[in-house]
Design an enzyme around this catalytic site. Structure first.
Site, PDB file in Angstrom:
ATOM      1  N   TYR A 251       0.867  -1.136   0.071  1.00  0.00           N
ATOM      2  CA  TYR A 251       0.019  -0.073   0.170  1.00  0.00           C
ATOM      3  C   TYR A 251       0.971   1.176  -0.024  1.00  0.00           C
ATOM      4  CZ  TYR A 251      -3.778   3.195   1.799  1.00  0.00           C
ATOM      5  OH  TYR A 251      -4.881   4.138   1.919  1.00  0.00           O
TER       6      TYR A 251
ATOM      7  N   LYS B 248      -1.185  -1.397  -4.327  1.00  0.00           N
ATOM      8  CA  LYS B 248      -2.164  -0.056  -4.384  1.00  0.00           C
ATOM      9  C   LYS B 248      -1.437   1.204  -4.203  1.00  0.00           C
ATOM     10  CE  LYS B 248      -6.080   1.793  -1.397  1.00  0.00           C
ATOM     11  NZ  LYS B 248      -5.256   2.983  -1.247  1.00  0.00           N
TER      12      LYS B 248
END
EC number: 4.1.3.3
Length: 320
Positions: free
Chosen positions: A143, A173
């Site tokens: 992330y 992400k």
């Protein structure tokens, strides 16, 4: 649990954690929330306990319970449930990763620690590797959100050779506006072995042009249907229609950003659009003002984003 046959792609809703007025997690509405995402927004992948879900404002026990509820309620309804297990210390992240595997999640994601920060790529990968190893059967996603973490290690640098060190690594992400960095990630991913999920909703079309395989975002909770229409137009090479959808979405996001837009306001908008009570945020965040909600509602109506009769009347959808 084996790796999913399908790579994570398309829209992924960054789920909100519903709370009661006294700040406790409102577990009973999560089943209704799942049905709303699937039936009303056409979104069947979720990202749990991330920024939108206030994951780092929850206790470890709460994060475990929230993850369990989403997995249980999403069974046979959702395609993939990815649990964010990032924390400021490796032990908590490992505990949450192991728990995600035990409950049958479809993947885990980890944000970079942001108090004591990794100073270089190798240090960050060492942290990520230890967490991934706690759930060796689950796909692992990094992330990337430098605006919140302050960790400025470029994603394209991190991706270089990462699967040699983290065999379960399956994607990223990417929540940043640096399209040069994102483009270099796509360029490295020429065999399309990784899921490259863009995380800035108002810039999604630009990322799709560069090769994003999907997107994770908060607005897909309530604008998922419109965004899916944009994806469909893009896939059909109808760029004019895709641009039209993106510009309409941008008009709303640009408007609420000027008013002050974050997790608290996302909860207010989702309550308004879905009819499902999301409640207030957890401290230190403050509840969105009535003035914000009224202005957001007026803007949604002006853009024809409030079309369901049950939504306009403020009636919650029936739980299946």
């Amino acid at each position: 649990m084996a790796f999913p046959k399908k790579k994570l792609r398309g829209l992924v809703a960054a789920t909100i954690t519903p709370m009661t007025e006294n700040g406790e997690i409102n577990f009973p509405v999560i089943g209704q929330y799942v049905d709303y995402l699937v039936k009303e927004q056409g979104v069947k992948n979720i990202f749990v306990n991330g920024t939108t879900g206030e994951g780092l404002s929850l206790s470890v026990s709460e994060r475990r319970q929230v993850a369990e509820e989403w997995v249980n309620q999403g069974r046979n309804k959702l395609d993939q449930v990815v649990i964010h297990v990032g924390a400021l210390n490796v032990k908590e992240s490992q505990e949450l990763a192991q728990h995600a595997a035990e409950i049958g999640a479809d993947g885990i994601a980890v944000i970079a620690p942001f108090f004591f920060k990794s100073q270089n790529k190798d240090a960050l990968i060492s942290f990520l590797r230890e967490v991934a190893a706690a759930a060796p059967t689950l796909p692992f996603y990094y992330y990337h959100m430098p605006s919140m973490t302050g960790v400025k290690i470029r994603a394209e640098e991190l991706l270089d050779g990462i699967q040699d060190k983290i065999p379960t690594f399956q994607g990223l992400k990417f929540t940043d506006t640096d399209l040069l960095d994102f483009g270099q990630c796509v360029d490295q991913n020429h065999q399309r072995q990784f899921a490259l999920l863009f995380g800035v909703d108002e810039q999604l079309l630009s990322a799709l042009v560069m090769g994003a395989t999907g997107a994770v975002g908060s607005t897909y909770n309530y604008l998922g249907k419109k965004t899916n229409q944009m994806l469909e137009a893009f896939e059909q090479k109808d760029l004019a229609s895709a641009l039209s959808y993106q510009f309409r979405i941008q008009r709303f996001i640009n408007y609420v950003i000027k008013l002050g837009f974050g997790v608290s306001q996302t909860k207010a908008i989702m309550t308004l659009v879905s009819g499902i009570p999301m409640g207030p945020p957890r401290l230190p965040l403050q509840k969105a003002t009535q003035e914000f909600t009224a202005k957001a509602e007026a803007k949604l109506k002006s853009l024809d984003f409030l079309s369901s009769p049950s939504v306009k009347e403020g009636k919650p959808l029936a739980s299946a």
